[in-house]
Design a protein around this motif. Structure first.
Motif, PDB file in Angstrom:
ATOM      1  N   GLY A   1       0.832  -1.211   0.000  1.00 55.02           N
ATOM      2  CA  GLY A   1       0.000   0.000   0.000  1.00 55.02           C
ATOM      3  C   GLY A   1       0.857   1.246   0.000  1.00 55.02           C
ATOM      4  N   ASP A   2       0.194   2.396  -0.111  1.00 57.83           N
ATOM      5  CA  ASP A   2       1.011   3.609  -0.200  1.00 57.83           C
ATOM      6  C   ASP A   2       0.397   4.810   0.509  1.00 57.83           C
ATOM      7  N   GLY A   3      -0.357   4.561   1.534  1.00 51.24           N
ATOM      8  CA  GLY A   3      -0.920   5.680   2.300  1.00 51.24           C
ATOM      9  C   GLY A   3       0.160   6.407   3.084  1.00 51.24           C
ATOM     10  N   GLU A   4      -0.195   7.601   3.564  1.00 51.63           N
ATOM     11  CA  GLU A   4       0.700   8.385   4.426  1.00 51.63           C
ATOM     12  C   GLU A   4       0.855   7.678   5.769  1.00 51.63           C
ATOM     13  N   GLU A   5      -0.295   7.318   6.322  1.00 53.59           N
ATOM     14  CA  GLU A   5      -0.281   6.679   7.636  1.00 53.59           C
ATOM     15  C   GLU A   5       0.121   5.216   7.511  1.00 53.59           C
ATOM     16  N   GLU A   6       0.687   4.698   8.591  1.00 53.26           N
ATOM     17  CA  GLU A   6       1.185   3.321   8.540  1.00 53.26           C
ATOM     18  C   GLU A   6       0.602   2.442   9.641  1.00 53.26           C
ATOM     19  N   VAL A   7       0.436   1.176   9.300  1.00 50.42           N
ATOM     20  CA  VAL A   7       0.068   0.167  10.290  1.00 50.42           C
ATOM     21  C   VAL A   7       1.243  -0.807  10.366  1.00 50.42           C
TER      22      VAL A   7
ATOM     23  N   LEU B   1      -8.890  -5.587  -1.918  1.00 50.95           N
ATOM     24  CA  LEU B   1      -9.678  -4.570  -1.199  1.00 50.95           C
ATOM     25  C   LEU B   1      -8.862  -3.286  -1.060  1.00 50.95           C
ATOM     26  N   PRO B   2      -9.491  -2.136  -1.249  1.00 50.92           N
ATOM     27  CA  PRO B   2      -8.748  -0.877  -1.170  1.00 50.92           C
ATOM     28  C   PRO B   2      -8.341  -0.524   0.267  1.00 50.92           C
ATOM     29  N   LEU B   3      -7.134  -0.001   0.450  1.00 49.21           N
ATOM     30  CA  LEU B   3      -6.657   0.422   1.772  1.00 49.21           C
ATOM     31  C   LEU B   3      -6.297   1.899   1.749  1.00 49.21           C
ATOM     32  N   GLN B   4      -6.479   2.550   2.902  1.00 50.11           N
ATOM     33  CA  GLN B   4      -6.093   3.958   3.031  1.00 50.11           C
ATOM     34  C   GLN B   4      -4.659   4.093   3.556  1.00 50.11           C
ATOM     35  N   LYS B   5      -4.251   3.095   4.323  1.00 49.43           N
ATOM     36  CA  LYS B   5      -2.946   3.183   4.985  1.00 49.43           C
ATOM     37  C   LYS B   5      -1.975   2.176   4.403  1.00 49.43           C
ATOM     38  N   ARG B   6      -0.715   2.495   4.581  1.00 51.07           N
ATOM     39  CA  ARG B   6       0.347   1.595   4.174  1.00 51.07           C
ATOM     40  C   ARG B   6       0.569   0.561   5.298  1.00 51.07           C
ATOM     41  N   VAL B   7       0.748  -0.710   4.921  1.00 53.59           N
ATOM     42  CA  VAL B   7       1.026  -1.740   5.934  1.00 53.59           C
ATOM     43  C   VAL B   7       2.508  -2.075   5.884  1.00 53.59           C
ATOM     44  N   ARG B   8       3.151  -2.040   7.043  1.00 53.39           N
ATOM     45  CA  ARG B   8       4.575  -2.379   7.106  1.00 53.39           C
ATOM     46  C   ARG B   8       4.768  -3.596   8.004  1.00 53.39           C
TER      47      ARG B   8
ATOM     48  N   GLN C   1      11.360   4.705  10.028  1.00 48.56           N
ATOM     49  CA  GLN C   1      10.306   5.304  10.841  1.00 48.56           C
ATOM     50  C   GLN C   1       9.427   4.218  11.448  1.00 48.56           C
ATOM     51  N   VAL C   2       9.259   4.278  12.762  1.00 41.94           N
ATOM     52  CA  VAL C   2       8.443   3.279  13.446  1.00 41.94           C
ATOM     53  C   VAL C   2       6.968   3.670  13.305  1.00 41.94           C
ATOM     54  N   PRO C   3       6.121   2.751  12.859  1.00 46.42           N
ATOM     55  CA  PRO C   3       4.686   3.073  12.760  1.00 46.42           C
ATOM     56  C   PRO C   3       4.122   3.423  14.145  1.00 46.42           C
ATOM     57  N   ARG C   4       3.096   4.212  14.169  1.00 43.45           N
ATOM     58  CA  ARG C   4       2.481   4.590  15.444  1.00 43.45           C
ATOM     59  C   ARG C   4       1.518   3.527  15.954  1.00 43.45           C
TER      60      ARG C   4
ATOM     61  N   ALA D   1      -5.367 -11.301   9.139  1.00 50.19           N
ATOM     62  CA  ALA D   1      -5.735 -10.704   7.850  1.00 50.19           C
ATOM     63  C   ALA D   1      -6.885  -9.715   8.042  1.00 50.19           C
ATOM     64  N   HIS D   2      -7.880 -10.161   8.783  1.00 52.58           N
ATOM     65  CA  HIS D   2      -9.049  -9.327   9.050  1.00 52.58           C
ATOM     66  C   HIS D   2      -8.615  -8.045   9.789  1.00 52.58           C
ATOM     67  N   ALA D   3      -7.731  -8.237  10.773  1.00 53.56           N
ATOM     68  CA  ALA D   3      -7.268  -7.097  11.572  1.00 53.56           C
ATOM     69  C   ALA D   3      -6.457  -6.106  10.735  1.00 53.56           C
ATOM     70  N   ILE D   4      -5.577  -6.634   9.878  1.00 53.24           N
ATOM     71  CA  ILE D   4      -4.756  -5.742   9.034  1.00 53.24           C
ATOM     72  C   ILE D   4      -5.698  -4.930   8.141  1.00 53.24           C
ATOM     73  N   TYR D   5      -6.679  -5.618   7.584  1.00 55.14           N
ATOM     74  CA  TYR D   5      -7.616  -4.910   6.699  1.00 55.14           C
ATOM     75  C   TYR D   5      -8.376  -3.825   7.473  1.00 55.14           C
ATOM     76  N   GLU D   6      -8.887  -4.191   8.633  1.00 58.60           N
ATOM     77  CA  GLU D   6      -9.688  -3.221   9.419  1.00 58.60           C
ATOM     78  C   GLU D   6      -8.856  -2.022   9.880  1.00 58.60           C
ATOM     79  N   LEU D   7      -7.594  -2.283  10.233  1.00 59.83           N
ATOM     80  CA  LEU D   7      -6.754  -1.177  10.708  1.00 59.83           C
ATOM     81  C   LEU D   7      -6.320  -0.266   9.553  1.00 59.83           C
ATOM     82  N   ALA D   8      -6.191  -0.844   8.355  1.00 64.70           N
ATOM     83  CA  ALA D   8      -5.613  -0.078   7.240  1.00 64.70           C
ATOM     84  C   ALA D   8      -6.644   0.437   6.247  1.00 64.70           C
ATOM     85  N   LYS D   9      -7.877  -0.002   6.376  1.00 70.05           N
ATOM     86  CA  LYS D   9      -8.879   0.336   5.340  1.00 70.05           C
ATOM     87  C   LYS D   9      -9.245   1.830   5.375  1.00 70.05           C
TER      88      LYS D   9
END
Ligand SMILES: [Zn+2]
Length: 477
Positions: A76-82, A138-145, A167-170, A469-477
């Protein structure tokens, strides 16, 4: 959504198990004798990191190797990170394995190998989860690291390096603990208390403490202690010796302890006693051999610094698991009581006495305030503090969105309430300001991390994979 992720996870079973077997076959115990540039923790750890990154590359993710300290797999390529933080190093193997620790064996739906539950099994499950999220489209708003550490079981230099160079994700989670989730981790205060050897010349009784040795790690309860004493030549008659032998036997019996008393060639007495080992974060589960032995020796006649040493051990530290005698006792609602472990206890006539403590303080109290309490008390006892190291505690409030999201996902998948847990230990979760340790061990399941015959239940890892998987999607969507 739950059914979708569960089906996806189940369809990965064969591939995942085959992959996991190969991953677990890599001996990734830290081995500094094979450390080189780019492989700061040795050959095996480097291989495990590279294997994980190669997988990411093959699956079309962007990957990065931070000079062998850590690695990242990004989606993904959002500003915010998970963040999803895992580690690929494992602890040493010890004795008692039924099948070799680096030849994974499946028996009864369980996969046995060093690292099966801590942390390679869950790390790979979380990686598969990330791939499932990618494959879902599925579309995501945040980048997953997906961040891979290599030195979790020792010094955490991997994450120190990562924080300095990246950079450490928040927000995020670390699959390196138990379900539902750990939102509070205690902090640590690690001081060494010292006292110089000093005994006035020409003292009356002629007793002296030649040496005292117990424990070799601050964060473990010592399971053995050995002391050598000299006693007055004038009084050293057979009757006096027999009296000590009798008292020692009685003491051992009273404490249900195994011990020995020998007269050395030099005519000195050597006492040894066995305790019960335990992790330093749970000193109350063990028996501290050092403080126990001191509580016997203190009944004999020692003076000055030798007496101070034995008194500190027997009057202040013996069974003082919650720091009452240190005037530090406290607790909070989220993480419980402060605990004290006396891990390394030494005395000899050149260096005097030293005691390494491992104090774990509740997540929500002020470290500084309790360091000051300790300093006051140690001063009062006539001792000095040296080599003080502290580490901060970690706490994510109950109503934080990360906790609400993970709780919802967990409850949907298990039908169980998402009670929040706290821990005396630390996971990578504490690096993220809103990070929690999330699984993989389900409630009621036995933890075999760090033990012989470490295993993970394959169906549980697949269940965890669906939840991740479900959690990553919910946190990053
Ligand atoms: Zn771990």
């Amino acid at each position: 959504m739950k059914e979708y992720w569960e089906q996806q996870a189940l369809s990965q079973k064969e591939a995942y198990v085959a992959d996991l077997k190969a991953f677990l076959a890599i001996n990734s115990i830290e081995d500094m004798s094979t450390a080189t540039e780019g492989k700061p923790f040795g050959e095996g750890v480097a291989l495990a990191l590279e294997a994980m990154l190669a997988r990411g590359e093959n699956d079309g993710f962007q990957t990065k190797n931070l000079e062998g300290y850590a690695g990242t797999i990004e989606y993904g390529d959002g500003e915010e990170e998970v963040g999803v933080l895992v580690h690929v190093d494992v602890v040493t193997v010890g004795e008692g394995w039924i099948t070799p620790p680096f030849e994974p064996s499946i028996r009864d739906g369980k996969i046995y190998a060093r690292g099966a539950i801590d942390d390679k099994g869950p790390a790979l499950a979380a990686y598969y989860a990330l791939k499932m999220v990618k494959d879902s489209g599925l579309p995501l708003q945040k980048r997953v690291r997906f961040i891979i550490g290599t030195d979790e079981e020792s010094g955490w230099l991997c994450m120190k390096y990562f924080a300095e160079h990246d950079q450490v994700p928040r927000i995020g989670f670390s699959p390196d603990s138990s379900f539902p989730m750990t939102h509070a981790e205690k902090g640590q205060i690690n001081p060494t208390l010292t006292i110089p050897h000093h005994v006035p010349a020409g003292k009356a009784n002629g007793w002296s403490l030649v040496s005292f040795v117990s424990g070799d790690q601050g964060n473990s309860v010592p399971d053995k202690a050995v002391a050598v004493i000299n006693f007055d030549h004038e009084a050293k008659d057979e009757a006096a010796l027999q009296e000590i032998v009798g008292q020692w036997r009685e003491f051992l019996q009273m404490h249900h302890a195994a011990g020995e008393l020998e007269q050395t060639e030099a005519g000195q007495l050597q006492f040894s006693i066995a305790g019960k080992p335990a992790h330093g974060m749970e000193p109350f589960r063990g028996v501290n051999a050092g403080t126990l032995l001191a509580s016997f020796l203190k009944t004999l006649s020692f003076e000055a610094s030798e007496f101070s040493f034995l008194s500190l051990l027997s009057d202040i530290l013996q069974e003082d698991h919650y720091g009452e005698q240190l005037h530090m006792a406290c607790e909070d609602e989220v993480s419980g009581k402060l605990t004290v472990n006396a891990g390394i206890l030494r005395y000899n006539q050149q260096e005097g006495g030293s005691v390494r403590l491992n104090i774990r303080y509740p997540a929500t109290i002020s470290c500084q305030e309790y360091v000051e309490k300790l300093e006051r008390r140690v001063d009062e006892l006539g001792w000095t503090i040296s080599n003080l190291r502290t580490s901060k505690s970690h706490y994510v409030p109950k109503d934080h969105p990360v906790i609400e999201t993970l709780s919802r996902v967990y409850e949907e998948h298990t039908g169980l309430p998402a009670h929040l847990l706290s821990s005396g230990g630390a996971t990578y979760a504490k690096i993220m300001s809103a990070g929690v340790a999330f699984g993989p061990l389900f409630p009621g399941k036995e933890s075999t991390a760090h033990l012989a015959n470490e295993y993970a239940e394959i169906d549980d890892l697949l269940k965890a994979m669906a939840i991740y998987a479900h959690a990553i999607y919910e946190l990053a969507k």
